[in-house]
Design an enzyme around this catalytic site. Structure first.
Site, PDB file in Angstrom:
ATOM      1  N   ASP B 333       9.271  79.069 -64.805  1.00 42.00           N
ATOM      2  CA  ASP B 333       8.635  79.885 -63.758  1.00 42.00           C
ATOM      3  C   ASP B 333       8.700  81.362 -64.102  1.00 42.00           C
ATOM      4  O   ASP B 333       9.535  81.810 -64.887  1.00 42.00           O
ATOM      5  CB  ASP B 333       9.326  79.649 -62.409  1.00 42.00           C
ATOM      6  CG  ASP B 333      10.818  79.966 -62.465  1.00 42.00           C
ATOM      7  OD1 ASP B 333      11.468  79.582 -63.458  1.00 42.00           O
ATOM      8  OD2 ASP B 333      11.332  80.613 -61.538  1.00 42.00           O
ATOM      9  N   GLU B 334       7.783  82.101 -63.512  1.00 40.60           N
ATOM     10  CA  GLU B 334       7.817  83.569 -63.498  1.00 40.60           C
ATOM     11  C   GLU B 334       7.960  84.199 -64.886  1.00 40.60           C
ATOM     12  O   GLU B 334       8.751  85.125 -65.074  1.00 40.60           O
ATOM     13  CB  GLU B 334       8.956  84.062 -62.589  1.00 40.60           C
ATOM     14  CG  GLU B 334       8.796  83.617 -61.151  1.00 40.60           C
ATOM     15  CD  GLU B 334       9.828  84.222 -60.194  1.00 40.60           C
ATOM     16  OE1 GLU B 334       9.420  84.669 -59.118  1.00 40.60           O
ATOM     17  OE2 GLU B 334      11.023  84.256 -60.544  1.00 40.60           O
ATOM     18  N   ILE B 335       7.197  83.696 -65.833  1.00 38.28           N
ATOM     19  CA  ILE B 335       7.198  84.334 -67.154  1.00 38.28           C
ATOM     20  C   ILE B 335       6.456  85.671 -67.039  1.00 38.28           C
ATOM     21  O   ILE B 335       5.324  85.726 -66.554  1.00 38.28           O
ATOM     22  CB  ILE B 335       6.520  83.427 -68.198  1.00 38.28           C
ATOM     23  CG1 ILE B 335       7.273  82.084 -68.279  1.00 38.28           C
ATOM     24  CG2 ILE B 335       6.479  84.120 -69.555  1.00 38.28           C
ATOM     25  CD1 ILE B 335       6.593  81.061 -69.173  1.00 38.28           C
TER      26      ILE B 335
END
EC number: 3.2.1.52
Lengths: 552, 552
Positions: B333-335
């Site tokens: 997530d949330e790269i």
């Protein structure tokens, strides 16, 4: 010579002091100092130290040994280990009173009228290891100073130390009233929870427990002469506060510099009284409750009945006699007029007396407040009693503003002393979701959650004239317990409720980014002392002041 | 003959059963029955009962004695005292397996692939005092049945009783995955907190602990061959999970029918790895963090580096070997692409390989997932890995939807099995205010608070075709711990996290008003067993089902 811009930068990075609330005036140094293993706290010139002061000294000494609070830096103090080992050691703190004559106990000084309490102190901790000194004009002031002294220290591998000696502190509160309100009627809290809360309050110099002891849902207070109220109205025989419980709580509080301001809310919020006195309650459990009360169950005292009025006056007088405080609250919030409109008995009483509901409320209030005054108490009321109802109140009545901080100016305009307790800044229960059974999308009426930053940022004299500003006694955070009980008392209250403690002791205008590291200290110290304060941030942030600010 | 309208009214008031999650099929009666003082639980046809089943029986027997949960009625059971005293007594519950052959332990059955777990059971409690019977096809099913049996009873003055015998229960879960996610990286939780949470989970038949064990803020997991990560990245030497801690947790969980699905989030959420391996981390603690990460500190694995990719694959493989589960989550997530855009090393790697960032992420994912597959694990990822990035994933990859329930259909369209974990229904931390240091008006990004009613009302197959609906494995509530620690773990999670436990066991469409009394039972029973579940309402409401509904 340093250019001015650099000088102001230096001032800006003057180290803070890990004391909450932050003292009014203080200076710190950069010399390491540790507590001697034989450290002791002594009295000078106090021949017969009051028992509660001796006990406070013992607690302070004990906390110094048991806190074991590591500094909130990434290595928790490891890189200071050598300096700590090499530091001079402090072997004593000496307490003295600058006044002569009979020494009053902390307990005696804690329960005088809030406007007369003397809480200031001066504390000096030299860097060279010679004795530290704490002076005050009152034992209550000495107690506040002891509390401060206990917060100057960290632990590294068993050594109690500071890196900031010397300390020079000259402290006193900006506002006389700094409170915490607990509702013990929606859900019950054992005496032990209240005592633990009183300890926590004292650690941040809160001086008033506003105890909303009974409400429509339950009547846990055992009132002499009115024991049927709790016998029929408590949640169970064990979920009560007996006169001896109250005495224990009041004394425990007073010994910690805390006055217990009790409240029996009238004429609303009284449904449960009908369990033993149905004759005194209008619209008892009337349905749908939404038309008769702000929350279930409906039911209000029949304020137009002289029997009910006298009953209430006697009840208040007896209840008030359980407390040492000069104050007692009769509430007065959320009076539902439809409840009375639909109550035949009230309508008959009004017709017989030729009175309007508001005129009856005025009589009810005068009679009940007179009873309190006869018992030596100043009345406290919620804001509706001055903003919504034309009732006659004594000039010394204290008004609590709860609905909105926007109403403060209107209360001040009426000339009453006031306490900030507004839901938009100080309600600890907001943001916890709605608790009405079947309302899937319901949220708390006072959403959103009030963060510590929010309450900390409050301006107590916003929109007030200089003259009106003098009416502000202080303020408090409040815990209504529809969704709280012993299981979440600590985490919902702490460390958040410390934010108003600093606001009203140290004064407004504090910088949240600078305050946060100290508030982390509060939270972690509370946990060390057995109060389940929550972490305000990931520990990564707590160890790196400012790193989790938005602009970092 | 009753007219149809009255008949349906009778059906509507069929008494509920104080079991959570509510069984798929059940009938209750109106006969009082009490547990004999010599009540015992026996096996029939199980010659060598597995140790964990024997232990579960012992725990059940102990809870029956110690729960002392009073019925949630105003008199707490007093008016039933005579009926309880006169009731027949039940002296035994007999457990039997309907399958033949080798008996597998609960622990063995708890960690098979979630789609193959056998959790159903039938439970019969006659009203006449003759023995009760529990049958299942698996010891895991027997354990679920024991859990149900333990919830059938109340206490009145030392007597364990029900007023609803006989019981006939035929139960099994609608969805195979019912989880609870705990983040132990933002703040650390001792092993004892995790074990207590596992107990609580088992009481409501949750079968998966999704353990978000490490993140950017700390790396508490001691991974064989990679011990430098926790040595440099844990909050302290004591705030770690050693392989023996993990083994203890995994075994404790499995014995309670719970699989531990561990997560090492990659390539984002890995800043702390730089403390021991700076070479693997891009944009380490870059400022302002808001440009490089969703929360501080910034730092992501250099996914375009083959050294970093191999390091990650080896790390995941070693970490995965600590767990018995068939699953392991690599997060995803949330790269933050700006982090890589500003990282010279990553840009050089990309240029050298002639790859885009997304192509590099694809390689990184394939290599790391291959390592997990070689270790016998199915990969679990957050939704971005299928919705935002064109990476190659195995068909059996499980996708967790977290950003919004609105994204479920898009994930299903890709054909992956999925787990509901959407912030708009299932995040336990929402509504607690913002935690960024100096943001006075900041609130949690996923405001408002998600009440139990909200998560309970979720429809797992909304906007899905019949075919897509088969992709739903189940769901879970999640606790991200920026503002949580041991001090508020219980009250923030319970009883709320039980709402998804019932949703995914009993199926959707439950009526919140009817569910609430049973959920009160859950909360009070948890407190009796040492888990600090909060009161959802004033006790007055809890004792009067429906009385605090909006339309009451």
């Amino acid at each position: 010579m340093l250019p001015l811009v650099v000088l102001s930068l230096l001032l800006a990075v003057t180290p803070s002091i890990a004391v909450w609330p932050v003292p009014r005036q203080y200076s710190t140094g950069t010399t390491p100092l540790r507590l001697s293993s034989s450290f002791s706290i002594k009295f000078s010139g106090i021949e017969h130290a009051p028992r509660d002061l001796v006990d406070a000294v013992a607690r302070t000494t004990s906390y110094l040994r048991t806190d074991k609070l590591q500094a909130l830096v990434p290595d928790r103090g490891a890189s200071s280990a050598r300096a700590i080992r090499a530091a001079k050691s402090l072997s004593s703190l000496t307490l003295s009173l600058s006044t002569k004559g009979k020494v009053r106990s902390i307990s005696e000084e804690a329960v005088v009228d809030v406007e007369s309490r003397i809480e200031g102190y001066t504390l000096t901790v030299p860097a060279n290891g010679s004795g530290a000194s704490l002076k005050a004009n009152s034992t209550l002031g000495l107690f506040r100073g002891l509390t401060t002294f206990g917060q100057l220290w960290y632990d590294w591998e068993g050594t109690t130390y500071t890196l900031q000696a010397p300390f020079d502190i000259n402290d006193s509160p900006v506002y006389p009233y700094r409170g915490f309100m607990l509702d013990t009627a929606r859900n019950y809290f054992p005496v032990s929870d209240i005592k633990r809360t009183l300890d926590a309050m004292s650690w941040v110099k809160i001086n008033t427990l506003h105890w909303h002891v009974v409400d429509s849902q339950s009547f846990p207070l055992v009132v002499p002469g009115f024991t049927e109220l709790s016998a029929k109205g408590a949640y169970s025989a064990g979920q009560v506060y007996t006169p001896s419980d109250v005495k224990e709580i009041v004394q425990y509080a007073a010994a910690r510099g805390i006055d217990v301001l009790a409240e029996i809310d009238t004429p609303g919020h009284t449904s449960i009284i009908a369990k033993s006195h149905p004759e005194h309650i209008a619209c008892f459990e009337a349905a749908p409750w939404t038309q008769f009360a702000n929350e279930p169950p409906a039911g209000q005292l029949r304020l137009a009945s002289s029997a009910t009025t006298n009953f209430t006056a006697s009840l208040l007088k007896s209840a008030a006699s359980l407390f040492l405080s000069k104050f007692f609250s009769t509430g007065g919030d959320e009076i539902n007029s439809n409840c009375y409109a639909k109550d035949a008995a009230t309508q008959a009483d009004l017709a017989a007396q030729g009175k309007t509901l508001e005129q009856a409320l005025d009589t009810f209030t005068q009679v009940t407040h007179r009873a309190l005054k006869d018992a030596g108490k100043r009345a406290v009321v919620w804001e509706e009693m001055v903003l919504d109802h034309p009732v006659t109140l004594a000039n010394d009545t204290v008004v609590m503003v709860w609905i909105s901080s926007a109403n403060v100016a209107a209360v001040a305009q009426k000339g009453y002393k006031l306490v900030h307790a507004a839901s938009d800044y100080f309600y600890l229960d907001c943001g916890g979701g709605g608790w009405v059974g079947e309302n899937i999308n319901g949220n708390s009426w006072c959403d959103p959650f009030k963060t510590w930053q929010k309450s900390y940022s409050f301006n107590p004299t916003a929109n007030l004239t200089a003259e009106q500003s003098k009416l502000v006694l202080g303020g408090q955070q409040l815990l209504w317990t529809e969704q709280s009980g012993p299981s979440n008392l600590d985490p919902i209250a702490w460390p958040r409720a410390a934010s108003s403690a600093e606001l009203f002791w140290s004064g407004p205008g504090g910088d949240v980014s600078k305050a946060l590291p100290r508030l982390h200290d509060v939270a972690f110290r509370f946990v060390q002392r057995g109060v389940n304060a929550i972490p305000l941030q990931p520990l990564w942030c707590a160890l790196r002041p400012g790193a989790c600010d938005l602009d970092a």
